[in-house]
Design a protein around this motif. Structure first.
Motif, mmCIF file in Angstrom:
data_model
loop_
_atom_site.group_PDB
_atom_site.id
_atom_site.type_symbol
_atom_site.label_atom_id
_atom_site.label_comp_id
_atom_site.label_asym_id
_atom_site.label_seq_id
_atom_site.Cartn_x
_atom_site.Cartn_y
_atom_site.Cartn_z
ATOM 1 N N GLU A 177 -3.197 -8.638 2.771
ATOM 2 C CA GLU A 177 -5.019 -8.105 2.895
ATOM 3 C C GLU A 177 -5.196 -7.182 4.510
ATOM 4 O O GLU A 177 -4.861 -8.382 5.399
ATOM 5 C CB GLU A 177 -5.813 -9.312 2.236
ATOM 6 N N ALA A 178 -6.004 -6.521 4.367
ATOM 7 C CA ALA A 178 -5.610 -5.624 5.291
ATOM 8 C C ALA A 178 -7.448 -5.799 5.950
ATOM 9 O O ALA A 178 -7.747 -4.843 6.751
ATOM 10 C CB ALA A 178 -5.106 -4.079 5.648
ATOM 11 N N GLY A 179 -8.093 -6.088 4.611
ATOM 12 C CA GLY A 179 -9.330 -6.407 5.176
ATOM 13 C C GLY A 179 -10.242 -4.934 4.386
ATOM 14 O O GLY A 179 -9.377 -4.644 3.386
ATOM 15 N N GLN A 180 -11.494 -4.216 4.833
ATOM 16 C CA GLN A 180 -11.930 -3.116 3.997
ATOM 17 C C GLN A 180 -11.637 -1.804 5.349
ATOM 18 O O GLN A 180 -11.949 -1.855 6.285
ATOM 19 C CB GLN A 180 -13.291 -3.561 4.277
ATOM 20 N N CYS A 181 -11.750 -0.766 4.081
ATOM 21 C CA CYS A 181 -11.731 0.904 4.992
ATOM 22 C C CYS A 181 -12.713 1.097 4.114
ATOM 23 O O CYS A 181 -11.828 1.767 2.765
ATOM 24 C CB CYS A 181 -9.978 0.558 4.659
ATOM 25 N N GLN A 182 -13.285 1.754 4.301
ATOM 26 C CA GLN A 182 -14.469 2.585 2.992
ATOM 27 C C GLN A 182 -15.376 1.974 2.268
ATOM 28 O O GLN A 182 -14.984 2.829 1.290
ATOM 29 C CB GLN A 182 -13.767 4.097 3.263
ATOM 30 N N GLY A 183 -14.951 0.342 2.312
ATOM 31 C CA GLY A 183 -15.840 0.292 0.883
ATOM 32 C C GLY A 183 -14.728 -0.409 0.460
ATOM 33 O O GLY A 183 -14.977 -0.892 -1.224
ATOM 34 N N TYR A 184 -12.906 -0.131 0.193
ATOM 35 C CA TYR A 184 -12.058 -0.276 -0.473
ATOM 36 C C TYR A 184 -11.076 -1.423 0.177
ATOM 37 O O TYR A 184 -11.223 -1.280 1.596
ATOM 38 C CB TYR A 184 -11.604 1.280 -0.626
ATOM 39 N N SER A 185 -10.568 -2.241 -0.473
ATOM 40 C CA SER A 185 -9.835 -3.224 -0.133
ATOM 41 C C SER A 185 -8.410 -2.726 0.119
ATOM 42 O O SER A 185 -8.143 -1.781 -0.776
ATOM 43 C CB SER A 185 -9.386 -4.886 -0.877
ATOM 44 N N VAL A 186 -7.950 -2.692 1.490
ATOM 45 C CA VAL A 186 -6.550 -2.093 2.050
ATOM 46 C C VAL A 186 -5.742 -2.983 1.553
ATOM 47 O O VAL A 186 -5.784 -4.397 2.323
ATOM 48 C CB VAL A 186 -6.661 -0.582 2.262
ATOM 49 N N TYR A 187 -3.952 -3.358 1.885
ATOM 50 C CA TYR A 187 -2.837 -4.052 1.979
ATOM 51 C C TYR A 187 -2.320 -3.356 2.692
ATOM 52 O O TYR A 187 -1.864 -2.077 3.519
ATOM 53 C CB TYR A 187 -2.293 -4.330 0.843
ATOM 54 N N GLY A 188 -1.332 -3.755 3.627
ATOM 55 C CA GLY A 188 -0.602 -3.297 4.400
ATOM 56 C C GLY A 188 -0.985 -3.928 6.208
ATOM 57 O O GLY A 188 -2.230 -3.458 6.288
ATOM 58 N N THR A 189 0.267 -4.907 6.960
ATOM 59 C CA THR A 189 -0.691 -4.828 7.690
ATOM 60 C C THR A 189 0.406 -4.799 9.145
ATOM 61 O O THR A 189 1.503 -4.765 9.042
ATOM 62 C CB THR A 189 -1.516 -5.975 8.726
ATOM 63 N N VAL A 190 0.372 -4.016 10.598
ATOM 64 C CA VAL A 190 1.942 -4.136 11.270
ATOM 65 C C VAL A 190 1.043 -5.467 11.969
ATOM 66 O O VAL A 190 0.099 -5.946 12.524
ATOM 67 C CB VAL A 190 1.360 -2.614 12.217
ATOM 68 N N GLN A 191 2.105 -6.525 12.378
ATOM 69 C CA GLN A 191 2.320 -7.368 12.461
ATOM 70 C C GLN A 191 2.754 -7.583 14.426
ATOM 71 O O GLN A 191 3.362 -6.791 14.584
ATOM 72 C CB GLN A 191 3.376 -8.337 12.697
ATOM 73 N N ARG A 192 1.427 -7.732 14.996
ATOM 74 C CA ARG A 192 1.022 -7.287 16.743
ATOM 75 C C ARG A 192 1.422 -7.915 17.562
ATOM 76 O O ARG A 192 0.013 -9.344 17.207
ATOM 77 C CB ARG A 192 0.255 -5.814 16.639
ATOM 78 N N GLY A 193 1.531 -7.630 18.600
ATOM 79 C CA GLY A 193 1.811 -9.324 19.898
ATOM 80 C C GLY A 193 0.009 -8.422 20.193
ATOM 81 O O GLY A 193 -1.033 -7.952 19.914
ATOM 82 N N GLY A 194 -0.101 -9.682 20.526
ATOM 83 C CA GLY A 194 -1.764 -9.904 21.352
ATOM 84 C C GLY A 194 -3.051 -9.856 20.183
ATOM 85 O O GLY A 194 -2.995 -10.066 18.954
ATOM 86 N N VAL A 195 -3.952 -9.320 20.169
ATOM 87 C CA VAL A 195 -5.080 -9.739 19.579
ATOM 88 C C VAL A 195 -5.135 -8.211 18.892
ATOM 89 O O VAL A 195 -5.074 -7.652 18.750
ATOM 90 C CB VAL A 195 -6.368 -9.890 20.099
ATOM 91 N N ASP A 196 -5.957 -8.681 16.984
ATOM 92 C CA ASP A 196 -6.075 -7.217 16.103
ATOM 93 C C ASP A 196 -7.609 -7.142 16.443
ATOM 94 O O ASP A 196 -8.337 -7.987 15.890
ATOM 95 C CB ASP A 196 -5.786 -7.715 15.124
ATOM 96 N N PRO A 197 -8.465 -6.427 17.371
ATOM 97 C CA PRO A 197 -9.692 -5.846 16.767
ATOM 98 C C PRO A 197 -10.444 -6.882 15.751
ATOM 99 O O PRO A 197 -10.953 -6.447 16.153
ATOM 100 C CB PRO A 197 -9.501 -4.566 17.657
ATOM 101 N N GLU A 198 -9.341 -5.646 14.860
ATOM 102 C CA GLU A 198 -10.049 -5.788 13.783
ATOM 103 C C GLU A 198 -10.744 -7.311 12.720
ATOM 104 O O GLU A 198 -11.030 -8.128 12.261
ATOM 105 C CB GLU A 198 -8.923 -5.370 11.772
#
Length: 372
Positions: A177-198
């Motif tokens: 789960e990638a949270g909300q985008c324009q009020g819609y629930s979206v899926y799919g994340t890129v595993q990144r090193g460091g911190v994710d601002p989102e």
């Protein structure tokens, strides 16, 4: 006059000759009454059927109208969803680009360090070999300490700065789960090193309300320890009316959280933006109202009315809590008690806060009663 038998013609001709004949008029009257009775029973059925048919037509019309409205809703929903997915796609691609850039920067820095160490080793090793093979004995005696010291320093520096090459793989998690985008629930994340601002968040009164000349504080929670100066948070505090910027203090707690504070110099509205890795966190920029002064609490900061009033049954509290046994105020672990120390006037659990006023659940003599 026309007569007719009360029985059928065939019956009269074949078997029952001599039966009584009745005038047609009398028989017709009886038949009319029977027909009218049948119609009386049929008419309500006809009316019901007509109503049902009308209801069917109306239902068909309602169905068409409802379907048209639903088609419009589906169009609006899917168009919005498509826009959200497109924006999310851009975010994912941006995350990949940023992760590649971060890893490239780390690899470039590591390559530069290794090259420098390699060059220093080559220089020291070449000097030592030249000294051994070509140097006079006197030079060897004099330069021995220098050569050994240099090689030792390089070896120590190499071991202390030795580091593994950072993995270059980047993973995409389509089911996460990638949270909300324009009020819609979206899926799919890129595993990144460091911190994710989102996924960063902030807590604290310093992003809601402030007082002129008083320090405002809030905590930035990154959930991951930031690495390198490029990942350090950037906080901008700006007075909206005058455009004057304030210099915030950022304290790294070395656990993925930061304590941020600033002191407003003007009353009015502030804009506080919090960025991590060059991107605004969720909710940034924040609007903060700065007042000339905070409304003081006329009550007392206590644990509960039962303790602070000496167990008086009629002592009430701004938290709205009540106790069994006829007590009007709050006590530890009872309904309405906020679970923290709080102000008797408004129930706020923050000791340094503005009073929101005596609640309706508390009488005006609350403060005097509780103070006892």
């Amino acid at each position: 006059m026309v007569y007719v038998s009360s029985i059928s013609m065939d019956c009269a001709l074949l078997k029952h000759q001599g039966h009584e004949l009745c005038p047609v008029v009398e028989v017709a009257v009886k038949h009319k009454e029977q027909l009218r009775g049948a119609l009386i029973k049929v008419d309500p059925q006809l009316e019901d059927l007509e109503k049902t048919l009308h209801a069917v037509y109306r239902a068909e019309e309602d169905l068409r109208q409802t379907a048209d409205l639903m088609r419009e809703e589906v169009e609006v929903f899917t168009e919005g969803y498509i826009r959200a997915i497109q924006e999310h796609r851009q975010r994912l691609l941006q995350d990949i680009d940023e992760e590649v850039r971060r890893k490239e920067q780390a690899l470039n820095l590591q390559r530069a360090r290794v090259r420098q160490q390699l060059s220093d080793f080559h220089t020291a090793a070449t000097f030592t070999r030249s000294l051994l093979h070509c140097g006079p004995d006197l030079h060897i005696v004099r330069a021995k300490v220098l050569a050994l010291s240099r090689l030792k320093d390089l070896s120590i520096g190499h071991h202390s700065s030795a580091e593994k090459v950072e993995p270059v793989s980047i993973q995409f998690n389509p089911q996460e789960e990638a949270g909300q985008c324009q009020g819609y629930s979206v899926y799919g994340t890129v595993q990144r090193g460091g911190v994710d601002p989102e996924r960063c968040e902030v807590k604290g009164q310093g992003l809601k309300l402030g007082s002129l000349g008083s320090v405002c504080r809030f905590t930035l929670i990154c959930n991951t320890k930031l690495e390198g100066p490029q990942e350090q948070p950037r906080v901008n505090v700006l007075h909206k009316e005058s455009g004057r910027a304030l210099q915030p203090s950022i304290q790294d707690n070395n656990d993925g959280t930061f304590q941020i504070s600033y002191t407003p110099t003007e009353a009015g509205q502030l804009s506080v933006s919090v960025c991590v890795r060059g991107r605004h966190i969720k909710g940034s920029p924040f609007n903060v109202t700065v007042r000339d002064f905070l409304r003081p609490h006329p009550g007392i900061y206590h644990c509960c009315t039962f303790c602070s009033s000496g167990g008086q049954k009629d002592a009430r509290c701004g938290c709205g809590g009540t106790m069994p046994g006829g007590y009007q105020g709050c006590g530890h672990g009872h309904k309405g008690h906020p679970g923290h120390a709080h102000w008797s006037c408004c129930g706020s659990i923050l000791e340094k806060s503005e009073c929101s006023g005596v609640k309706d659940s508390a009488p005006r003599n609350l403060l005097r009663t509780v103070a006892l």
